[in-house]
Scaffold this motif. Structure first.
Motif, PDB file in Angstrom:
ATOM      1  N   VAL A  27      -4.956  -6.826   5.628  1.00 59.80           N
ATOM      2  CA  VAL A  27      -3.967  -6.457   6.704  1.00 59.80           C
ATOM      3  C   VAL A  27      -3.253  -5.295   6.263  1.00 59.80           C
ATOM      4  CG1 VAL A  27      -1.597  -7.076   7.732  1.00 59.80           C
ATOM      5  CG2 VAL A  27      -3.329  -8.766   7.535  1.00 59.80           C
ATOM      6  N   GLU A  28      -2.825  -4.983   5.129  1.00 62.24           N
ATOM      7  CA  GLU A  28      -2.571  -3.453   4.868  1.00 62.24           C
ATOM      8  C   GLU A  28      -3.466  -2.421   4.754  1.00 62.24           C
ATOM      9  OE1 GLU A  28       0.664  -2.489   3.566  1.00 62.24           O
ATOM     10  OE2 GLU A  28       1.154  -4.249   4.433  1.00 62.24           O
ATOM     11  N   GLU A  30      -5.978  -2.303   7.160  1.00 65.50           N
ATOM     12  CA  GLU A  30      -6.048  -1.980   8.415  1.00 65.50           C
ATOM     13  C   GLU A  30      -5.172  -1.272   8.829  1.00 65.50           C
ATOM     14  OE1 GLU A  30      -6.721  -5.912  10.295  1.00 65.50           O
ATOM     15  OE2 GLU A  30      -8.726  -6.133   9.554  1.00 65.50           O
ATOM     16  N   LYS A  31      -3.643  -1.592   8.401  1.00 64.75           N
ATOM     17  CA  LYS A  31      -2.529  -0.655   8.843  1.00 64.75           C
ATOM     18  C   LYS A  31      -2.706   0.656   8.545  1.00 64.75           C
ATOM     19  CE  LYS A  31       2.582  -0.906   8.109  1.00 64.75           C
ATOM     20  NZ  LYS A  31       3.629  -1.298   7.597  1.00 64.75           N
ATOM     21  N   SER A  34      -5.217   2.511  10.646  1.00 66.90           N
ATOM     22  CA  SER A  34      -4.695   2.933  11.778  1.00 66.90           C
ATOM     23  C   SER A  34      -3.746   4.010  11.872  1.00 66.90           C
ATOM     24  CB  SER A  34      -4.215   1.791  12.429  1.00 66.90           C
ATOM     25  OG  SER A  34      -2.834   1.216  11.992  1.00 66.90           O
ATOM     26  N   GLU A  35      -2.996   3.865  10.804  1.00 66.64           N
ATOM     27  CA  GLU A  35      -1.975   5.039  10.542  1.00 66.64           C
ATOM     28  C   GLU A  35      -2.733   6.307  10.370  1.00 66.64           C
ATOM     29  OE1 GLU A  35       0.732   3.924   7.402  1.00 66.64           O
ATOM     30  OE2 GLU A  35       1.778   2.667   8.833  1.00 66.64           O
TER      31      GLU A  35
END
Length: 74
Positions: A27-28, A30-31, A34-35
Motif C-alpha cells: 500500500v505504501e 502504491e501511494k 502515485s505521489e
C-alpha cells in the motif's frame, strides 16, 4: 538486556505479522508511486507552460541579434 557490543537476536515474526507487513508495504509503495506520478505530471505541465511563455517572449522581442566576435589581438 544487553551490554555495549553485545548482539540481541530479533524475535521471529509470525506468519500473520509477515503478511500484514507485506500488505502494508504494498500500500505504501502504491501511494509513493502515485505521489511520484502526480509530481512528475505537475513538473511536465509547468515546464510546458514556461516553454510557451519563453517562446512567446522571444517571438514578441523579434529576432535575436547575433553576437559580434571580438577581434583577436596579435
Amino acid at each position: 538486556m544487553t551490554t555495549v557490543g553485545e548482539y540481541e537476536p530479533t524475535k521471529p515474526i509470525s506468519r500473520a505479522e509477515r503478511e500484514a507487513r507485506k500488505a502494508f508495504r504494498q500500500v505504501e509503495a502504491e501511494k509513493a508511486m502515485s505521489e511520484h506520478a502526480l509530481a512528475e505530471k505537475a513538473f511536465a505541465q509547468n515546464r510546458e507552460r514556461l516553454k510557451a511563455e519563453r517562446l512567446a517572449r522571444e517571438a514578441a522581442a523579434g529576432p535575436v541579434p547575433e553576437k559580434q566576435s571580438k577581434a583577436k589581438k596579435k
